[in-house]
Design a protein around this motif. Sequence first.
Motif: not given
Length: 194
Positions: A61-65
């Motif tokens: 999620r950190i990467l996706a955000d």
Amino acid sequence: MTILRYVTHAEVEVDLSVPVARWGLSSTGRARVVAMLDQPWVPGVGRIVSSDETKAVETARILADHLGLSVEVRPGTGENDRTATGFLPPDEFEATADRFFAAPRRSVRGWERAADAQGRIVAALQDLLDAPSHASTVVVGHGGVGTLWWCWLAHEPISRRHDQPGQGHRFTVDVDRRAVLDRWRPIDEIDDAG
């Protein structure tokens, strides 16, 4: 060349009141994932696949955000099943993991057999090799099954000598050739070669 990167979650917050699969990233782990966003290969990522374990989903999620992407969660890509023992102190865990890799067709202390975990991760990610996307893909997972997948891709027997040197590492796959291009590298160590 179509690229896939297999990324393992970084350091976790150990909480013995919570099942291991539900552990989240520690502040150090989160900081390392955020540092990974500076890697030169990150802007080319177009698809993110994650294990359903909390630490992997948080990493994804950190990467996706950062990229404005969604996360595709795949339950079949979780770490080898170690629920028979639950949490083990570090020295005991390392000794048991050594046995897990050394005897891939035997269950060590009730753990999922390495051969079975390898078959599971290979099957769960096969479509990423069969129908590659035009943008690069990142799979966020775990060191044990990641090592088993690396061994399969490299046509190497299961061995701990191919294991990641610590949490928060990655390797790169040339999807067109179904070949690994490198060994484990830290996620937060900038690599100009990509």
